[in-house]
Write a protein that holds these residues in place. Structure first.
Motif, PDB file in Angstrom:
ATOM      1  N   TYR A  76       0.785  -1.258   0.125  1.00 14.46           N
ATOM      2  CA  TYR A  76       0.011  -0.052  -0.013  1.00 14.46           C
ATOM      3  C   TYR A  76       1.018   1.380  -0.129  1.00 14.46           C
ATOM      4  CZ  TYR A  76      -3.216   3.221   1.809  1.00 14.46           C
ATOM      5  OH  TYR A  76      -4.311   4.645   2.000  1.00 14.46           O
ATOM      6  N   LYS A  77       1.970   1.362   0.862  1.00 17.13           N
ATOM      7  CA  LYS A  77       2.799   2.354   0.981  1.00 17.13           C
ATOM      8  C   LYS A  77       4.045   1.931   1.319  1.00 17.13           C
ATOM      9  CE  LYS A  77       3.846   6.683   1.525  1.00 17.13           C
ATOM     10  NZ  LYS A  77       4.074   7.620   0.459  1.00 17.13           N
ATOM     11  N   ILE A  78       5.304   2.431   0.556  1.00 19.31           N
ATOM     12  CA  ILE A  78       6.666   2.081   0.989  1.00 19.31           C
ATOM     13  C   ILE A  78       7.459   3.427   0.753  1.00 19.31           C
ATOM     14  CG2 ILE A  78       6.982   1.378  -1.414  1.00 19.31           C
ATOM     15  CD1 ILE A  78       8.853  -0.852  -0.063  1.00 19.31           C
ATOM     16  N   ALA A  79       8.512   3.317   1.851  1.00 18.51           N
ATOM     17  CA  ALA A  79       9.389   4.411   1.842  1.00 18.51           C
ATOM     18  C   ALA A  79      10.561   4.054   2.309  1.00 18.51           C
ATOM     19  CB  ALA A  79       8.895   5.675   2.825  1.00 18.51           C
TER      20      ALA A  79
ATOM     21  N   SER B  89      -4.355  -0.695   3.519  1.00 15.85           N
ATOM     22  CA  SER B  89      -4.792   0.545   4.106  1.00 15.85           C
ATOM     23  C   SER B  89      -5.090   0.485   5.300  1.00 15.85           C
ATOM     24  CB  SER B  89      -5.910   1.211   3.179  1.00 15.85           C
ATOM     25  OG  SER B  89      -7.038   0.124   3.351  1.00 15.85           O
TER      26      SER B  89
ATOM     27  N   GLN C 207       4.041  -0.540   4.532  1.00 15.15           N
ATOM     28  CA  GLN C 207       2.716  -0.908   4.879  1.00 15.15           C
ATOM     29  C   GLN C 207       1.786  -1.614   3.755  1.00 15.15           C
ATOM     30  OE1 GLN C 207       0.230   2.667   6.089  1.00 15.15           O
ATOM     31  NE2 GLN C 207      -1.401   1.227   5.925  1.00 15.15           N
TER      32      GLN C 207
ATOM     33  N   PRO D 260       3.801   1.793  10.003  1.00 15.39           N
ATOM     34  CA  PRO D 260       4.560   0.690   9.195  1.00 15.39           C
ATOM     35  C   PRO D 260       5.554  -0.371   9.982  1.00 15.39           C
ATOM     36  CG  PRO D 260       5.619   2.632   8.872  1.00 15.39           C
ATOM     37  CD  PRO D 260       4.440   2.865   9.899  1.00 15.39           C
TER      38      PRO D 260
ATOM     39  N   GLY E 197       1.284   9.826   3.786  1.00 14.77           N
ATOM     40  CA  GLY E 197       0.607   8.741   3.029  1.00 14.77           C
ATOM     41  C   GLY E 197       0.367   7.374   3.925  1.00 14.77           C
ATOM     42  N   PHE E 198       1.151   7.260   5.030  1.00 12.60           N
ATOM     43  CA  PHE E 198       0.872   5.863   5.960  1.00 12.60           C
ATOM     44  C   PHE E 198      -0.118   6.191   6.734  1.00 12.60           C
ATOM     45  CE2 PHE E 198       5.371   5.520   5.036  1.00 12.60           C
ATOM     46  CZ  PHE E 198       5.506   4.477   4.550  1.00 12.60           C
ATOM     47  N   SER E 199      -1.343   5.099   6.545  1.00 16.16           N
ATOM     48  CA  SER E 199      -2.513   5.519   7.303  1.00 16.16           C
ATOM     49  C   SER E 199      -2.216   4.402   8.599  1.00 16.16           C
ATOM     50  CB  SER E 199      -3.547   5.029   6.496  1.00 16.16           C
ATOM     51  OG  SER E 199      -3.471   3.658   6.087  1.00 16.16           O
TER      52      SER E 199
ATOM     53  N   THR F 156       2.524   6.935  12.175  1.00 23.39           N
ATOM     54  CA  THR F 156       2.012   7.074  10.683  1.00 23.39           C
ATOM     55  C   THR F 156       3.255   8.102  10.308  1.00 23.39           C
ATOM     56  OG1 THR F 156       0.596   8.762  11.155  1.00 23.39           O
ATOM     57  CG2 THR F 156      -0.280   6.124  10.968  1.00 23.39           C
TER      58      THR F 156
END
Length: 173
Positions: free
Chosen positions: A92-95, A168, A165, A118, A113-115, A143
């Motif tokens: 869903y989200k990666i950094a 969502s 993450q 993570p 963007g992290f809900s 988050t």
């Protein structure tokens, strides 16, 4: 030149003699229908669909069942139907980043963007013999940020981190 929905060229008065135009177009349309039917049969049997994200969302009826796969051509994302919900087959989200840290706990900011908090993976970036035995520690994950430090040395060291993450609603997938 006109074509069928599957791209099969249709004959016209500029490409063939008029008396055979009708039979050629009938064959082209019959082949087109066979291809459309074959694609539908394969899709239904195999549970693998290709189309836009809007078409995926609009899918209803018996075709909308757990276990099917959809490749969204407009987003290049593969979706799977699981527990009566669509689940993206990507995080869903990666950094990721590299931060210089010492034995204290500096705060590392995450991009927006992290809900959910993570999963954070941290790795010391060093191959020096003096750094053997140094470990990294991640704490206070939210988050928007987390804290990172290393143990076993008093100096600053570069630490690579990855935040993931998977959906969502949860960090883990």
């Amino acid at each position: 030149m006109a074509t069928t929905s599957e791209g099969i060229p249709l004959a016209d008065e500029n490409t063939v003699v008029v008396p055979i135009q009708g039979p050629l177009n009938a064959m082209a349309n019959a082949l087109n229908t066979a291809l459309v039917d074959l694609r539908a049969d394969l899709t239904e049997e195999q549970g693998y669909y290709i189309g836009t994200n809007a078409e995926r969302v609009a899918l209803t009826g018996a075709a909308l069942r757990n276990g099917i796969t959809w490749f969204a051509t407009d987003t290049n994302i593969i979706w799977r139907r699981k527990s009566s919900q669509w689940v993206a087959d990507v995080p869903y989200k990666i950094a990721a980043g590299v931060t210089s840290v010492g034995p204290t706990f500096p705060t590392v900011a995450l991009p927006a963007g992290f809900s959910q908090p993570p999963i954070i993976i941290a790795q010391l970036l060093s191959g020096a013999a003096a750094d053997i035995g140094i470990t990294t520690m991640v704490t206070n994950i939210t988050t928007t940020n987390f804290q990172l430090r290393h143990t076993g040395s008093t100096g600053e060291r570069n630490v690579m981190w990855i935040a993931i993450q998977m959906s969502s609603g949860a960090a883990a997938g």
